[in-house]
Design a protein around this motif. Structure first.
Motif, PDB file in Angstrom:
ATOM      1  N   ARG A  23      -9.292   1.599  -1.716  1.00 38.08           N
ATOM      2  CA  ARG A  23      -9.398   0.926  -0.404  1.00 38.08           C
ATOM      3  C   ARG A  23     -10.752   1.182   0.238  1.00 38.08           C
ATOM      4  O   ARG A  23     -11.409   0.254   0.754  1.00 38.08           O
ATOM      5  CB  ARG A  23      -8.278   1.409   0.520  1.00 38.08           C
ATOM      6  CG  ARG A  23      -8.391   0.874   1.939  1.00 38.08           C
ATOM      7  CD  ARG A  23      -7.284   1.387   2.831  1.00 38.08           C
ATOM      8  NE  ARG A  23      -7.268   2.835   2.952  1.00 38.08           N
ATOM      9  CZ  ARG A  23      -8.102   3.531   3.725  1.00 38.08           C
ATOM     10  NH1 ARG A  23      -9.031   2.896   4.438  1.00 38.08           N
ATOM     11  NH2 ARG A  23      -8.011   4.845   3.799  1.00 38.08           N
ATOM     12  N   VAL A  33      -5.499  -3.400   5.784  1.00 39.66           N
ATOM     13  CA  VAL A  33      -4.492  -3.451   4.717  1.00 39.66           C
ATOM     14  C   VAL A  33      -3.110  -3.725   5.299  1.00 39.66           C
ATOM     15  O   VAL A  33      -2.318  -4.484   4.738  1.00 39.66           O
ATOM     16  CB  VAL A  33      -4.488  -2.122   3.923  1.00 39.66           C
ATOM     17  CG1 VAL A  33      -3.332  -2.098   2.919  1.00 39.66           C
ATOM     18  CG2 VAL A  33      -5.814  -1.948   3.195  1.00 39.66           C
ATOM     19  N   SER A  34      -2.831  -3.098   6.442  1.00 40.02           N
ATOM     20  CA  SER A  34      -1.540  -3.305   7.092  1.00 40.02           C
ATOM     21  C   SER A  34      -1.327  -4.769   7.458  1.00 40.02           C
ATOM     22  O   SER A  34      -0.235  -5.316   7.282  1.00 40.02           O
ATOM     23  CB  SER A  34      -1.440  -2.424   8.344  1.00 40.02           C
ATOM     24  OG  SER A  34      -0.263  -2.705   9.066  1.00 40.02           O
ATOM     25  N   LEU A  37      -0.748  -6.897   4.122  1.00 43.71           N
ATOM     26  CA  LEU A  37       0.558  -6.676   3.492  1.00 43.71           C
ATOM     27  C   LEU A  37       1.714  -6.882   4.457  1.00 43.71           C
ATOM     28  O   LEU A  37       2.880  -6.830   4.038  1.00 43.71           O
ATOM     29  CB  LEU A  37       0.628  -5.245   2.925  1.00 43.71           C
ATOM     30  CG  LEU A  37      -0.332  -4.920   1.788  1.00 43.71           C
ATOM     31  CD1 LEU A  37      -0.136  -3.480   1.328  1.00 43.71           C
ATOM     32  CD2 LEU A  37      -0.148  -5.866   0.611  1.00 43.71           C
ATOM     33  N   ILE A  44       1.316   2.597   5.023  1.00 40.80           N
ATOM     34  CA  ILE A  44       0.103   2.676   4.209  1.00 40.80           C
ATOM     35  C   ILE A  44      -0.382   4.118   4.144  1.00 40.80           C
ATOM     36  O   ILE A  44      -0.754   4.624   3.077  1.00 40.80           O
ATOM     37  CB  ILE A  44      -0.992   1.769   4.788  1.00 40.80           C
ATOM     38  CG1 ILE A  44      -0.467   0.317   4.921  1.00 40.80           C
ATOM     39  CG2 ILE A  44      -2.231   1.805   3.916  1.00 40.80           C
ATOM     40  CD1 ILE A  44      -0.007  -0.291   3.635  1.00 40.80           C
ATOM     41  N   GLU A  48      -0.727   6.558   0.705  1.00 43.65           N
ATOM     42  CA  GLU A  48      -1.958   7.222   0.283  1.00 43.65           C
ATOM     43  C   GLU A  48      -1.785   8.733   0.218  1.00 43.65           C
ATOM     44  O   GLU A  48      -2.501   9.411  -0.519  1.00 43.65           O
ATOM     45  CB  GLU A  48      -3.091   6.857   1.248  1.00 43.65           C
ATOM     46  CG  GLU A  48      -3.507   5.384   1.155  1.00 43.65           C
ATOM     47  CD  GLU A  48      -4.678   5.069   2.054  1.00 43.65           C
ATOM     48  OE1 GLU A  48      -5.063   5.955   2.860  1.00 43.65           O
ATOM     49  OE2 GLU A  48      -5.236   3.957   1.957  1.00 43.65           O
ATOM     50  N   GLN A  64       6.738  -1.264  -2.227  1.00 46.00           N
ATOM     51  CA  GLN A  64       5.558  -0.994  -1.406  1.00 46.00           C
ATOM     52  C   GLN A  64       4.358  -0.621  -2.279  1.00 46.00           C
ATOM     53  O   GLN A  64       3.233  -1.085  -2.056  1.00 46.00           O
ATOM     54  CB  GLN A  64       5.874   0.140  -0.419  1.00 46.00           C
ATOM     55  CG  GLN A  64       6.995  -0.156   0.567  1.00 46.00           C
ATOM     56  CD  GLN A  64       6.570  -1.126   1.649  1.00 46.00           C
ATOM     57  OE1 GLN A  64       5.438  -1.602   1.662  1.00 46.00           O
ATOM     58  NE2 GLN A  64       7.470  -1.433   2.567  1.00 46.00           N
ATOM     59  N   TYR A  68       0.772  -2.745  -2.658  1.00 42.96           N
ATOM     60  CA  TYR A  68      -0.509  -2.119  -2.325  1.00 42.96           C
ATOM     61  C   TYR A  68      -1.430  -2.103  -3.538  1.00 42.96           C
ATOM     62  O   TYR A  68      -2.629  -2.442  -3.449  1.00 42.96           O
ATOM     63  CB  TYR A  68      -0.250  -0.700  -1.806  1.00 42.96           C
ATOM     64  CG  TYR A  68      -1.429  -0.082  -1.078  1.00 42.96           C
ATOM     65  CD1 TYR A  68      -2.604  -0.806  -0.833  1.00 42.96           C
ATOM     66  CD2 TYR A  68      -1.374   1.236  -0.628  1.00 42.96           C
ATOM     67  CE1 TYR A  68      -3.668  -0.244  -0.154  1.00 42.96           C
ATOM     68  CE2 TYR A  68      -2.432   1.814   0.053  1.00 42.96           C
ATOM     69  CZ  TYR A  68      -3.588   1.078   0.286  1.00 42.96           C
ATOM     70  OH  TYR A  68      -4.633   1.632   0.937  1.00 42.96           O
TER      71      TYR A  68
END
Length: 273
Positions: A23, A33-34, A37, A44, A48, A64, A68
């Motif tokens: 990322r 990213v949130s 998706l 998220i 990670e 999920q 991602y």
């Protein structure tokens, strides 16, 4: 509980660390990213950090992670696939809406008895009032428009002649047929599974109706007047019908997980986060 893969997040070799580095190399923030998706930022962050405890069942975690990883172009390691694979043995579901056979038979007998009583109550008075036509003892009806009697030359009145067959009108009694009774089927919420899916169904009072992993090919039906909230993992593998009508799950789905509520009038609404 924290799940770790490929060495865990402490030494930076976990799959979550790989996703984070990808990322950052792509120049994306967690919020970006949130948004892509359509997943909360805390999810998220947990991915990670290899912290799967807030994600629920393994099937949710797998969905999920795949979403991602697909966004960043990262392949899923075999160890991670095995770690989040659903259990081979299906969870035994306990139905709280089962009706014993003797109770169904008693309800059917009760409905038939009510139908018979209503039929007798409506038909008996009509039959009693018209039963004379069954014995064939009805007298022919005569016209009230009688002709004037002729008078002979000597002032006497001749004997009346018998009425002709055309003047006789039979009395006919008719009885209309009773309308057919039809029972209205209870509106139902039906789930048809085309893949393994985690399901949670709650009643309007918050009590649990059903919770567990349903296997592909299974069908579940619930009383729509009782259901209050539904959660479906792997929602793309579920066909939902409400009162016999197909339901589009797209407005209620995020990251292949559908959440919706069912109101008293039968309409569906998304669950507020």
């Amino acid at each position: 509980m924290t799940y770790q893969t490929d060495g865990g997040p402490e030494n930076g070799t976990g799959f979550g660390s790989r996703l984070k580095r990808s990322r950052e190399n792509a120049g994306l923030t967690i919020d970006e990213v949130s948004q892509r998706l359509k997943t909360p930022a805390r999810i998220i962050t947990a991915l990670e950090a290899d912290d799967w405890s807030i994600l629920g069942a393994p099937i949710f975690i797998r969905g999920q992670l795949r979403s991602y990883a697909r966004l960043l172009g990262e392949p899923m390691p075999e160890a991670v696939e095995e770690a989040v694979a659903p259990q081979s043995e299906a969870v035994k579901l306990v139905s709280h809406t089962h009706t014993p056979r003797y109770r169904r038979l008693a309800e059917q007998a009760g409905r038939r008895a009510i139908y018979i009583v209503l039929t007798v109550t409506l038909v008996a008075p009509v039959w009693m009032a018209t039963r004379s036509h069954l014995s064939g003892s009805l007298a022919p009806a005569q016209s009230l428009d009688l002709p004037l009697q002729a008078v002979d030359a000597d002032g006497t009145t001749p004997a009346p002649s018998s009425p002709s067959a055309a003047e006789r009108q039979p009395l006919v009694a008719s009885m209309a047929a009773l309308p057919e009774r039809r029972e209205t089927a209870t509106a139902a919420l039906t789930l048809r599974l085309h893949g393994d899916t985690w399901v949670e169904v709650f009643a309007r009072d918050g009590s649990l109706i059903e919770k567990g992993l349903l296997i592909s090919g299974q069908v579940r039906s619930y009383d729509a007047q009782r259901v209050g909230r539904v959660l479906l993992g792997n929602s793309s593998a579920v066909e939902v019908q409400n009162a016999g009508k197909h339901v589009d799950l797209a407005p209620f789905s995020q990251a292949n997980v559908a959440r919706f509520t069912l109101s008293s009038d039968g309409s569906l609404a998304p669950v507020a986060h």
